[in-house]
Scaffold this motif. Structure first.
Motif, PDB file in Angstrom:
ATOM      1  N   ARG A 209       1.306  -9.802  -2.671  1.00 15.93           N
ATOM      2  CA  ARG A 209       0.169  -8.995  -2.538  1.00 15.93           C
ATOM      3  C   ARG A 209      -1.009  -9.876  -2.449  1.00 15.93           C
ATOM      4  NH1 ARG A 209       2.203  -8.801  -7.830  1.00 15.93           N
ATOM      5  NH2 ARG A 209       0.540  -9.549  -9.409  1.00 15.93           N
TER       6      ARG A 209
ATOM      7  N   TYR B  73       0.293   4.252  -2.500  1.00 10.12           N
ATOM      8  CA  TYR B  73      -0.491   5.254  -1.954  1.00 10.12           C
ATOM      9  C   TYR B  73       0.341   6.346  -1.364  1.00 10.12           C
ATOM     10  CZ  TYR B  73      -4.588   2.522  -2.612  1.00 10.12           C
ATOM     11  OH  TYR B  73      -5.912   1.774  -3.303  1.00 10.12           O
TER      12      TYR B  73
ATOM     13  N   VAL C  44       0.714  -1.192   0.097  1.00  7.87           N
ATOM     14  CA  VAL C  44      -0.226  -0.048  -0.057  1.00  7.87           C
ATOM     15  C   VAL C  44       0.848   1.120   0.007  1.00  7.87           C
ATOM     16  CG1 VAL C  44      -1.787   1.482   1.359  1.00  7.87           C
ATOM     17  CG2 VAL C  44      -1.851  -1.369   1.103  1.00  7.87           C
TER      18      VAL C  44
ATOM     19  N   ARG D  64      -8.092  -5.585   5.547  1.00  7.83           N
ATOM     20  CA  ARG D  64      -8.471  -4.721   4.306  1.00  7.83           C
ATOM     21  C   ARG D  64      -8.711  -3.412   4.908  1.00  7.83           C
ATOM     22  NH1 ARG D  64      -9.932  -5.089  -0.719  1.00  7.83           N
ATOM     23  NH2 ARG D  64     -10.175  -7.354  -0.742  1.00  7.83           N
ATOM     24  N   THR D  65      -9.225  -3.482   6.235  1.00  8.62           N
ATOM     25  CA  THR D  65      -9.619  -1.865   6.663  1.00  8.62           C
ATOM     26  C   THR D  65      -7.817  -1.325   6.786  1.00  8.62           C
ATOM     27  OG1 THR D  65     -11.252  -2.811   8.054  1.00  8.62           O
ATOM     28  CG2 THR D  65     -10.322  -0.930   8.606  1.00  8.62           C
ATOM     29  N   THR D  66      -7.105  -2.092   7.331  1.00  4.06           N
ATOM     30  CA  THR D  66      -5.676  -1.133   7.451  1.00  4.06           C
ATOM     31  C   THR D  66      -5.032  -1.214   6.262  1.00  4.06           C
ATOM     32  OG1 THR D  66      -5.430  -2.569   9.779  1.00  4.06           O
ATOM     33  CG2 THR D  66      -3.350  -1.748   8.612  1.00  4.06           C
ATOM     34  N   LEU D  67      -4.987  -1.973   5.343  1.00  2.08           N
ATOM     35  CA  LEU D  67      -4.237  -1.913   4.168  1.00  2.08           C
ATOM     36  C   LEU D  67      -4.884  -1.152   3.308  1.00  2.08           C
ATOM     37  CD1 LEU D  67      -2.808  -5.571   3.604  1.00  2.08           C
ATOM     38  CD2 LEU D  67      -1.808  -3.436   4.801  1.00  2.08           C
ATOM     39  N   THR D  68      -6.194  -0.698   3.320  1.00  2.00           N
ATOM     40  CA  THR D  68      -6.696   0.465   2.227  1.00  2.00           C
ATOM     41  C   THR D  68      -6.848   1.976   3.004  1.00  2.00           C
ATOM     42  OG1 THR D  68      -8.997  -0.338   3.177  1.00  2.00           O
ATOM     43  CG2 THR D  68      -8.148  -1.264   1.178  1.00  2.00           C
ATOM     44  N   ASP D  69      -6.195   2.047   4.196  1.00  2.59           N
ATOM     45  CA  ASP D  69      -6.134   3.350   4.817  1.00  2.59           C
ATOM     46  C   ASP D  69      -4.670   3.854   4.931  1.00  2.59           C
ATOM     47  OD1 ASP D  69      -6.163   5.459   6.461  1.00  2.59           O
ATOM     48  OD2 ASP D  69      -7.015   4.397   8.319  1.00  2.59           O
ATOM     49  N   PRO D  70      -4.362   4.759   4.275  1.00  4.97           N
ATOM     50  CA  PRO D  70      -3.038   5.108   3.999  1.00  4.97           C
ATOM     51  C   PRO D  70      -2.548   5.761   5.286  1.00  4.97           C
ATOM     52  CG  PRO D  70      -4.376   5.662   1.985  1.00  4.97           C
ATOM     53  CD  PRO D  70      -5.275   5.484   2.829  1.00  4.97           C
TER      54      PRO D  70
END
Length: 425
Positions: free
Chosen positions: A374, A45, A41, A335-341
């Motif tokens: 990934r 990002y 990520v 997913r919550t962590t890895l999609t939050d920069p």
């Protein structure tokens, strides 16, 4: 693969050997895994965090043993490195190995622990032949029909795309006033309390994290049979790598040292973790109820350290550490962590000050590795302990006897990319 918990009693007294306090033997592995998981990520990002990673402290000089002292494969070629993209383009396939010079192997300062089992300092152990002329065999034999490591066979198909990390952990919160976070200095004076081998196979389908008991009795080149932890006192990081590489007859590609205080900060950066605690207990001013609990960073490190609340010494503590590892991996790779920069940035920034890398490990290598991984999920990360044949005595020292038969199979699994199959047996 079976893991024996049988313990040998002390000669003449009938007492069990006293189990010395060990640090967070399992938890340290997840710190690097979280950084790797975040890397995919970060690369997409939050490119600016590359500077944070590249500013991580580096070991001074080469930490790798001399090339002639490292395991050889396929008629003398090294294992190679596959820490690039998933097609292996980023890693060396020719068997070359970085950091081949500058080893202090066996020449480091420090008194180390006594040889105990009768081997004299400087004897170095027996040398085995075969494809690898530098295999060091034990002088003092323990339980089991198989003794010592085994060199790779000439017909092995080496997994040239695999990446192997050695993780070294120390706990400055225990060793000093909690303000010293120079892990390179801590490990340099023999204070590393945790050793873990992290294996990423060439197919990138799983990650294997294996903790190595620091009291494991095995040959240390130039010093006879000693406890594994003595390698640090006798020769620093290079001798520790040489000793562990000899045990598995496999090569370390990268070395990462972690101060366990960083573990506390990482859990806080993740917003805490959730796990199921099967047994209520109290440690100092902290109480942990039976059932589902939420832990802050401070609570998590207390949860993982506690051993005196249980009647079985380290066994319950190791089980608690396993639960905590899984909770952190699940949260870090969610997913919550890895999609939050912001979450990724906070996690990396919290952990980075407590890391030390070998000179070749930088943001580029980490991010390339993260991208090739990934598709790895938390269920693909397996945590285990290198098998032993229980505790016993070597002379006047309480030791842990290695299960050499299992270790030989593990070494072959590391070299050939079949470690997951070996550990499932």
């Amino acid at each position: 693969m079976s893991h024996s918990n049988e313990q040998t009693t002390e000669p003449h007294t009938g007492r069990r050997p006293r189990r010395r306090r060990r640090g967070l033997m399992v938890v340290v592995g997840v710190l690097l895994l979280a950084l790797i998981a975040a890397g995919a990520v970060v690369a997409v990002y939050v490119g600016g965090i590359a500077k944070t990673v590249d500013n991580v402290k580096k070991f001074e000089g080469s930490v790798f043993p001399e090339e002639s002292l490292r395991p050889q494969f396929g008629g003398g070629a090294g294992q190679g490195r596959g820490d690039g993209a998933e097609d292996g383009s980023g890693g060396s396939q020719d068997g070359s190995s970085e950091g081949s010079g500058g080893s202090r192997d066996g020449d480091g300062a420090g008194g180390g622990e006594g040889s105990g089992g009768g081997s004299s300092e400087g004897s170095g152990g027996a040398e085995a032949g075969g494809n690898n002329g530098s295999v060091v065999m034990p002088e003092v034999t323990g339980p089991g029909d198989v003794q010592g490591p085994e060199a790779s066979s000439s017909d092995e198909e080496i997994d040239g795309k695999a990446v192997n990390f050695l993780l070294l952990g120390a706990d400055s919160g225990d060793l000093t006033d909690g303000e010293d976070t120079d892990i390179a200095r801590i490990t340099g004076i023999g204070r590393s309390d945790t050793m873990m081998w992290v294996h990423v196979p060439g197919d990138r389908e799983n990650i294997q994290v294996m903790s190595i008991m620091r009291d494991t009795w095995l040959p240390i080149r130039g010093h006879g049979d000693r406890k594994l932890n003595a390698a640090y006192q006798l020769g620093g990081v290079p001798l520790a790598i040489s000793t562990i590489e000899n045990m598995f007859q496999a090569r370390v590609d990268h070395v990462v040292a972690v101060d366990m205080v960083g573990f506390r900060d990482l859990v806080n950066a993740l917003g805490g973790v959730d796990l199921y605690n099967p047994r209520a207990f109290t440690s100092g001013r902290h109480s942990f109820a039976e059932g589902n609990i939420h832990l802050s960073g401070e609570e998590a490190i207390v949860y993982a350290r506690e051993r005196y609340a249980f009647g079985d010494g380290d066994y319950s503590r190791v089980e608690n550490q396993q639960r905590l590892v899984k909770a952190i991996i699940t949260k870090a790779m969610s997913r919550t962590t890895l999609t939050d920069p912001n979450s990724v940035r906070n996690s990396v920034n919290a952990l980075a000050p407590y890391l030390t890398f070998d000179e070749s490990l930088d943001s580029g290598r980490l991010f390339d590795l993260a991208w090739s991984m990934r598709n790895v999920r938390s269920d693909d990360v397996n945590v285990s302990t290198v098998p032993t044949l229980g505790a016993g005595w070597a002379g006047d020292q309480a030791v842990v006897w290695p299960d050499w038969a299992s270790i030989r199979r593990i070494g072959e699994g590391i070299r050939t990319g079949t470690l997951d199959e070996v550990l499932d047996q």
